[in-house]
Design a protein around this motif. Structure first.
Motif, PDB file in Angstrom:
ATOM      1  N   LEU A   1       6.834   0.565   2.336  1.00 48.37           N
ATOM      2  CA  LEU A   1       5.529   0.643   1.699  1.00 48.37           C
ATOM      3  C   LEU A   1       5.015  -0.741   1.310  1.00 48.37           C
ATOM      4  N   LEU A   2       5.902  -1.591   0.800  1.00 45.85           N
ATOM      5  CA  LEU A   2       5.482  -2.928   0.392  1.00 45.85           C
ATOM      6  C   LEU A   2       5.038  -3.753   1.586  1.00 45.85           C
ATOM      7  N   GLU A   3       5.667  -3.581   2.725  1.00 46.24           N
ATOM      8  CA  GLU A   3       5.261  -4.329   3.918  1.00 46.24           C
ATOM      9  C   GLU A   3       3.876  -3.896   4.394  1.00 46.24           C
ATOM     10  N   ARG A   4       3.540  -2.618   4.158  1.00 49.12           N
ATOM     11  CA  ARG A   4       2.231  -2.120   4.590  1.00 49.12           C
ATOM     12  C   ARG A   4       1.098  -2.632   3.703  1.00 49.12           C
ATOM     13  N   ILE A   5       1.366  -2.763   2.396  1.00 44.33           N
ATOM     14  CA  ILE A   5       0.277  -3.084   1.473  1.00 44.33           C
ATOM     15  C   ILE A   5       0.376  -4.499   0.930  1.00 44.33           C
ATOM     16  N   GLY A   6       1.418  -5.243   1.339  1.00 42.92           N
ATOM     17  CA  GLY A   6       1.556  -6.606   0.833  1.00 42.92           C
ATOM     18  C   GLY A   6       0.425  -7.496   1.325  1.00 42.92           C
TER      19      GLY A   6
END
Length: 825
Positions: free
Chosen positions: A656-661
């Motif tokens: 999730l963090l890679e998608r919204i970072g």
């Protein structure tokens, strides 16, 4: 005769010596012998050889006296002359077996003549044991027919009564009527007779018995158990059908009572299980109403006092009759628009009770209305109660007070409509028990909600109310308490500004729930903030917190146990130092240069033992981070699920963090997205607390930092003063130049006097002016009071007096002495 299936040891089957079926003669083994005028055996049957083990060739010619055992060795009671004189003889002879044991034989002797007219004696002998068995069987059969309380009948192959006992006559209610020769079609009422006759024919044809067939009694007021079996002769031919009948009216009534009691207990158990883990008043009300319909009633309603439903205190006892009610739970056997309207489904406004409801509230006594008229008596025709009772065709209703621990909470209403059996006193007793148990659950939920609200207020007051802002760092956070069905936890976070523009990020989780966990969390937070002012390394700070575990613990038998992660970030160097005590690893989100995307990875760091375990050491790791790195700290409530390993949840978090970072995404939106994606139903499930802290780490602008490195020589003091003064004038801080020059001179002089390696000088412009001097000597300088005769020793005293604040800290290769000057007016 016998009834299929045959018993072990029965008499059906092939005769050992032939191919025919066995007969009654195989049970009563019958032999004979013939005596001449000298009482010698002239004929000996094979059956006697089987019984006595004496072959025919050895028996023929033997005198009878040698074959019969008598008392005192006298003459046998049977002789040629006595039979001729008396015309016959009957009695028991004890015949010698070949092995020397006497065998009792029932004997019948009669005279006869041979072909020449010479008189002979014919003696027919039967084993006494076989005769006794047949007599006992016949006696048992007679006794069964006369003494058995069961109705017994024997039918022939035409299914006509052959023999009937008195018990069956009573069960068939036929009196002295002669049944022999008739069928059940002639005796019993139809259609029962037709069904039994069909079953009899099937049993006769197939041999398959019928066991415990329940039929109605002839009078229609009871029940009987019928069993049928086929009768076979010794040759295996069907002889008819046996029938046994038992009155089971009382048994069925008892079973019905037992089943009703079982259903009542099941209802109580199901209600208890469904309410046992609920701690929300509205959910308890809805669940209770649904559990009672349709298994116990057609409609049900849970109505609580308006004040309690709104979270207030119970109403005084003297005002209960006038208190308003709010319907929180309602259920119906079926739902239509009219039914929902009459039941008030979705209606949330408070309403005054009817006279019956007010009476139950005030007195606390259950009320049973067995007729519809009792429900609407004295009410206006246009009242809502009359409209509901008549419109729903309610014929019976139970109104029960919901009372717990001396407090009246509201009412439970259960009603039956249409042709359903009205409630009785037993139903009232059951419903009273249900209401009592439900009231305990409701009161527990009410008290829990109050305690939980207080605990949440305490916990939120112990968490940071605001977070500091420093150059180069942006921070956002979220705290989500556990679901309403669970207690509050001990999750916490902290952001602490440190000297030199650095910042500490802390997150922890105290083991357990409730007020004790919240109180322990508050103590830990205070201890961490206090030790952080000493500018300790992260591993050293955790060690000291761990040493305080016994003092923080509530009781020696209940030690403190908590996990914690502590990170220190320096924007000037972009170095982050992290240590953790049994906590989940922080996640770093950095930009991928090749793909221009973002990569999230847990920081590789030994987890360490939780705080509270004595004798534990902690390790730390220093990481240099690129610009705009996200540091994500969280507690296990964010990623933990009951049926998955923590590593699965951690991988999901990184994805999730890679998608919204991204540097352009507000951190508040990142927090909300993570909470929404990983804990979408946190308010509806028994989830743990969630604490989330995200920091975007950047460096200071180049025009805010200046640093130099000097050799450990006294000559560099003048150069250091000049460089600092020139830098401050370039920043427009001429007013601080003289003060900074004086203090830099003292600190640098002290460093080059004792150091044997290079000395670093750094000046940082922020909300204050920070000056740091680093040298390779680990021992920190000590402030002391100098006497008039001392040549030195006044430097740190001057720094302490002139600076806004000052301090020292240890680093990986030495120490740093720092001080701050106020830049504002």
């Amino acid at each position: 005769m016998r009834t299929e299936p045959s018993h072990p040891g029965g008499l059906s089957g092939e005769h050992p010596g032939g191919g025919g079926q066995r007969s009654l003669l195989d049970v009563l083994r019958l032999g004979f012998l013939i005596l001449d005028d000298a009482d010698r055996v002239v004929l000996w049957s094979p059956t006697l050889s089987e019984i006595l083990g004496r072959p025919q060739e050895r028996a023929v010619g033997t005198r009878l006296a040698e074959l019969v055992a008598t008392e005192g060795g006298g003459a046998p009671p049977l002789s040629y002359r006595s039979v001729l004189a008396d015309g016959g003889w009957r009695g028991v002879l004890r015949m010698w077996h070949e092995d020397g044991t006497p065998v009792p034989m029932e004997c019948r002797a009669r005279p006869l003549r041979d072909a020449d007219g010479n008189p002979l004696i014919l003696a027919i002998l039967v084993e006494v044991g076989g005769m006794l068995q047949v007599e006992q069987n016949l006696a048992a059969l007679d006794g069964l027919f006369t003494a058995s309380p069961l109705g017994i009948a024997i039918f022939d192959t035409s299914l006509r009564y052959v023999r009937v006992n008195d018990a069956l006559r009573d069960l068939h209610a036929v009196g002295d009527r002669e049944l022999t020769g008739q069928t059940v079609l002639d005796v019993l009422p139809s259609p029962t007779a037709q069904e039994i006759h069909r079953l009899q024919q099937g049993v006769l044809d197939t041999g398959q018995p019928v066991i415990d067939l329940v039929t109605s009694s002839p009078d229609g007021e009871g029940a009987q158990s019928l069993s049928l079996g086929r009768l076979l002769g010794r040759d295996g031919r069907p002889l008819g059908v046996s029938c046994t009948v038992m009155d089971i009216s009382e048994r069925r009534e008892a079973l019905a009572k037992i089943e009703r009691a079982r259903q009542r207990l099941a209802l109580l158990n199901d209600v208890g299980n469904s309410l046992g883990d609920l701690l929300d008043v509205r959910r308890i009300s809805e669940t209770l109403a649904q559990q009672l319909v349709p298994r116990f009633g057609d409609f049900s309603s849970v109505q609580l006092l308006a004040g309690l439903a709104a979270g207030g205190d119970p109403a005084p006892a003297e005002s209960l009759g006038e208190a308003e009610l709010v319907q929180l739970g309602v259920a119906a056997k079926r739902h239509t628009e009219d039914i929902d309207r009459l039941l008030g489904v979705g209606y949330s406004d408070a309403f005054p009770p009817t006279p019956v409801l007010a009476s139950v509230l005030a007195r606390g006594t259950p009320h049973l209305a067995e007729e519809q008229s009792a429900l609407i008596e004295g009410l206006p025709d246009d009242s809502a109660m009359v409209e509901s009772v008549v419109g729903l065709d309610i014929r019976s209703m139970l109104t029960l007070p919901l009372r717990a621990r001396g407090t009246t909470l509201g009412l439970l209403l259960i009603s039956r409509a249409g042709h359903r059996t009205p409630f009785d006193r037993e139903d009232l007793a059951l419903a009273t028990e249900v209401a009592a148990r439900a009231a305990i659950s409701l009161d527990n939920a009410r008290l829990y909600a109050r305690e939980r609200e207080g605990a949440l207020m305490l916990q939120r007051s112990l968490l940071p109310q605001w977070l500091p802002e420093l150059p180069g760092v942006t921070v956002s956070h979220r705290y989500v308490p556990s679901a309403s069905g669970a207690e509050i936890g001990g999750d916490w976070f902290e952001v602490i500004p440190l000297a030199g523009g650095r910042m500490a990020f802390v997150i922890g989780d105290v083991t357990g729930h409730g007020l004790r966990a919240a109180a322990t969390m508050g103590q830990l937070r205070t201890a961490v903030r206090t030790l952080a002012t000493l500018d300790l390394a992260p591993s050293e700070l955790l060690r000291r917190i761990n040493d305080l575990g016994e003092d923080i613990a509530q009781h020696p038998d209940d030690p403190m146990m908590a996990t914690c992660a502590y990170a220190v970030y320096d924007p000037a160097t972009r170095i982050c130092t992290v240590a953790k005590a049994g906590h989940l690893p922080p996640v770093l989100v950095t930009r991928e240069e090749e793909s221009d995307g973002w990569r999230a990875r847990p920081l590789d760091l030994p987890s360490g033992m939780p705080l509270g375990v004595s004798g534990t050491s902690f390790e730390e790791r220093r990481v240099e981070l690129p610009e705009d790195t996200l540091l994500v700290l969280y507690t296990d409530g964010l990623i933990e699920t009951r049926d998955e390993d923590l590593s699965v949840g951690l991988d999901r978090l990184c994805t999730l963090l890679e998608r919204i970072g991204g540097s352009d995404v507000p951190l508040g939106l990142v927090c909300d997205h993570l909470i929404g994606a990983l804990r979408p139903n946190v308010k509806d499930h028994d989830s743990d607390d969630v604490a989330l802290l995200i920091a975007r780490l950047g460096g200071l602008p180049a025009d805010r930092v200046a640093s130099w490195t000097f050799p450990a020589e006294r000559r560099v003091v003048r150069e250091a003063r000049a460089l600092v003064v020139a830098t401050l004038r370039g920043w427009g801080l001429e007013g601080l130049a003289e003060q900074a020059e004086l203090l830099v001179s003292e600190v640098v002089t002290n460093a080059v006097r004792h150091a044997r390696g290079p000395v670093e000088l750094r000046v940082v412009r922020g909300s204050t002016l920070l000056v740091e001097v680093t040298d390779p000597v680990l021992d920190p300088p000590r402030e002391r009071t100098a006497t008039p005769e001392d040549e030195g020793g006044r430097g740190l005293s001057m720094v302490s007096r002139e600076a806004r604040r000052w301090g020292t800290r240890r680093g990986p290769a030495g120490k740093t002495v720092w001080f701050e000057l106020t830049t504002g007016p």
